[in-house]
Design a protein around this motif. Sequence first.
Motif, PDB file in Angstrom:
ATOM      1  N   ALA A   1       0.475   1.440   4.782  1.00  0.00           N
ATOM      2  CA  ALA A   1       1.564   2.405   5.146  1.00  0.00           C
ATOM      3  C   ALA A   1       2.362   2.839   3.651  1.00  0.00           C
ATOM      4  O   ALA A   1       2.431   4.160   3.557  1.00  0.00           O
ATOM      5  CB  ALA A   1       2.641   1.768   6.143  1.00  0.00           C
ATOM      6  N   ASP A   2       2.183   1.832   2.640  1.00  0.00           N
ATOM      7  CA  ASP A   2       2.966   2.453   1.486  1.00  0.00           C
ATOM      8  C   ASP A   2       1.968   3.259   0.925  1.00  0.00           C
ATOM      9  O   ASP A   2       2.304   4.165   0.142  1.00  0.00           O
ATOM     10  CB  ASP A   2       3.073   1.039   0.621  1.00  0.00           C
ATOM     11  CG  ASP A   2       3.767   1.558  -0.803  1.00  0.00           C
ATOM     12  OD1 ASP A   2       4.859   1.733  -0.545  1.00  0.00           O
ATOM     13  OD2 ASP A   2       3.085   1.136  -1.721  1.00  0.00           O
TER      14      ASP A   2
ATOM     15  N   ASP B   1      -0.863  -8.282   8.898  1.00  0.00           N
ATOM     16  CA  ASP B   1       0.477  -7.340   8.694  1.00  0.00           C
ATOM     17  C   ASP B   1       0.737  -6.955   7.310  1.00  0.00           C
ATOM     18  O   ASP B   1       1.115  -5.595   7.293  1.00  0.00           O
ATOM     19  CB  ASP B   1       1.582  -8.549   9.313  1.00  0.00           C
ATOM     20  CG  ASP B   1       3.182  -7.810   9.678  1.00  0.00           C
ATOM     21  OD1 ASP B   1       2.864  -7.222  10.702  1.00  0.00           O
ATOM     22  OD2 ASP B   1       4.089  -7.894   8.868  1.00  0.00           O
ATOM     23  N   ASP B   2       0.472  -7.686   6.270  1.00  0.00           N
ATOM     24  CA  ASP B   2       0.901  -7.361   4.851  1.00  0.00           C
ATOM     25  C   ASP B   2       0.197  -6.224   4.390  1.00  0.00           C
ATOM     26  O   ASP B   2       0.389  -5.276   3.722  1.00  0.00           O
ATOM     27  CB  ASP B   2       0.907  -8.623   3.937  1.00  0.00           C
ATOM     28  CG  ASP B   2      -0.418  -9.405   4.153  1.00  0.00           C
ATOM     29  OD1 ASP B   2      -1.105  -9.244   4.811  1.00  0.00           O
ATOM     30  OD2 ASP B   2      -0.293 -10.647   3.579  1.00  0.00           O
TER      31      ASP B   2
ATOM     32  N   GLN C   1       8.102   3.121  11.741  1.00  0.00           N
ATOM     33  CA  GLN C   1       9.131   2.389  11.614  1.00  0.00           C
ATOM     34  C   GLN C   1       9.795   3.020   9.994  1.00  0.00           C
ATOM     35  O   GLN C   1      10.942   2.962  10.076  1.00  0.00           O
ATOM     36  CB  GLN C   1       9.027   0.962  11.197  1.00  0.00           C
ATOM     37  CG  GLN C   1       8.637   0.196  12.409  1.00  0.00           C
ATOM     38  CD  GLN C   1       7.829  -1.125  12.050  1.00  0.00           C
ATOM     39  OE1 GLN C   1       8.088  -1.819  11.239  1.00  0.00           O
ATOM     40  NE2 GLN C   1       7.190  -1.725  13.175  1.00  0.00           N
ATOM     41  N   ALA C   2       9.096   3.617   9.659  1.00  0.00           N
ATOM     42  CA  ALA C   2       9.419   3.983   8.174  1.00  0.00           C
ATOM     43  C   ALA C   2      10.219   5.441   8.240  1.00  0.00           C
ATOM     44  O   ALA C   2      10.477   6.064   7.529  1.00  0.00           O
ATOM     45  CB  ALA C   2       8.398   4.036   6.982  1.00  0.00           C
TER      46      ALA C   2
ATOM     47  N   ARG D   1       1.073  -3.006   6.396  1.00  0.00           N
ATOM     48  CA  ARG D   1       2.248  -2.571   5.353  1.00  0.00           C
ATOM     49  C   ARG D   1       1.719  -2.019   4.098  1.00  0.00           C
ATOM     50  O   ARG D   1       2.235  -0.960   3.541  1.00  0.00           O
ATOM     51  CB  ARG D   1       3.271  -3.685   4.826  1.00  0.00           C
ATOM     52  CG  ARG D   1       4.407  -3.961   5.886  1.00  0.00           C
ATOM     53  CD  ARG D   1       5.188  -5.093   5.425  1.00  0.00           C
ATOM     54  NE  ARG D   1       5.387  -5.971   6.697  1.00  0.00           N
ATOM     55  CZ  ARG D   1       6.604  -5.783   7.531  1.00  0.00           C
ATOM     56  NH1 ARG D   1       7.023  -4.493   7.265  1.00  0.00           N
ATOM     57  NH2 ARG D   1       6.723  -6.096   8.438  1.00  0.00           N
TER      58      ARG D   1
ATOM     59  N   PHE E   1       3.655   1.431  11.994  1.00  0.00           N
ATOM     60  CA  PHE E   1       4.408   0.912  10.764  1.00  0.00           C
ATOM     61  C   PHE E   1       5.022   2.465  10.216  1.00  0.00           C
ATOM     62  O   PHE E   1       5.973   2.293   9.798  1.00  0.00           O
ATOM     63  CB  PHE E   1       3.401   0.447   9.858  1.00  0.00           C
ATOM     64  CG  PHE E   1       3.389  -1.246   9.970  1.00  0.00           C
ATOM     65  CD1 PHE E   1       4.217  -1.898   9.087  1.00  0.00           C
ATOM     66  CD2 PHE E   1       2.576  -1.557  10.643  1.00  0.00           C
ATOM     67  CE1 PHE E   1       4.314  -3.152   9.256  1.00  0.00           C
ATOM     68  CE2 PHE E   1       2.647  -3.139  10.817  1.00  0.00           C
ATOM     69  CZ  PHE E   1       3.329  -3.796  10.019  1.00  0.00           C
TER      70      PHE E   1
END
Length: 367
Positions: free
Chosen positions: A332-333, A325-326, A105-106, A329, A102
């Motif tokens: 990752a945030d 997944d959420d 991806q960012a 994410r 993740f």
Amino acid sequence: MPRYLPEPAYRHGSPEKTAVLLINLGTPEEPTASAVRRYLKEFLSDPRVVEIPRPVWWLILNGIILRLRPRRSAEKYASIWTAEGSPLKVHVERQAKLLRGFLGQAGHQVVVDYAMRYGEPSMAATLSRLKAAGCTRILLLPLYPQYAASTTATAIDAACSWLQSVRNQPEIRSLRSFADHPGYIAALAASVREHWASSGPPGDSYRLIMSFHGLPRYTLDKGDPYHCECQKSGRLLAEALGLTAERYQICFQSRFGRAEWLQPYTAPTLRALGKQGVQRVDVICPGFPADCLETLEEIAIEGRAEFLHGGGKEFHYLPCLNERDDWIRALADIAETQLRGWPTQLAPDQAGLELSALRAKALGAPS
Ligand SMILES: C=CC1=C(C)c2cc3[nH]c(cc4nc(cc5[nH]c(cc1n2)c(C)c5CCC(=O)O)C(CCC(=O)O)=C4C)c(C)c3C=C
Ligand SMILES: [Fe+2]
Ligand SMILES: [Fe+2]
């Protein structure tokens, strides 16, 4: 005189990397009494975990607890062990792998790894490995949504004690807690909604039980914010689900020892709800981002028995966020927010390396 770990000679312009280190509690290597004893000895010897004065605690730990508990706990571990090992370790390892993807991806090129506060992979060995791999900036992410001295603080302590052994220290940042992070709350809420969609919506005689790991009551009196952070996460989750106060309950599990712990306790609460005629409970454990002994055995097995023996009809255990997944994410945030201001691309460092190689060439000397 401090003794430092061996250090390669400093070379100007060597590549600099940023690392994210996920930290969890740790778990025994095997579901056997001897492996559990080793794990419990390290865990329960930590003065951040048990605050009883040392000579007294040493006698209780070695004379009673480490003689009796390992065998009983090993049986419980055996009941939840998987082909790949302890669930806690399996999930944390996967979370690290997914977070790597993740963050990639960012657009970040960071090294993502994980370590355990007790047992393996140890924090000291993992931090040394990250340093040897050229990580000069390390973000510590303890995987405890709610801050507690016995979990978060001791993980940071362990990193600091490793730092004491290092001559050329990396830059360190740490996350304190994420009890009210919108992505974390939203992932919890989505898991409950998905569960309602598959198991049927909550009827009139229903409670959502939010069960957090307990702590001794004195930690609250002494200023540990854990209790309040649990209340906050619970309230935000209820709000996200549109649950009114009568439809959910926050309680605390895994009491250890005879002292008073944070109340209400989960097991008696489940039994009482069954007795009161509540037909269905769904239990979620928002304080555990990964399933482990405390959720899979204590809640999904023992908690179920408490509720049904009390007279309840329908018990559902909701899995932890694990590899959702959420949730990854959200993680990752959380990491990105903490990484802000740190270079997370390899390119500039590589450019720096090239530049210093050119300079070295021009000067005819090693940089
Ligand atoms: C979620 C945060 C946790 C807090 C806070 C916490 C405090 C705490 N725990 C103990 C004693 C034990 N905990 C045990 C297992 C365990 N605890 C957590 C998390 C928190 N603990 C997890 C994730 C796990 C599961 C580990 C696994 O391998 O799956 C155990 C070991 C199991 C057993 O023998 O019962 C003990 C003991 C104390 C004393 C404490 C705070 C004072
Ligand atoms: Fe615990
Ligand atoms: Fe509180």
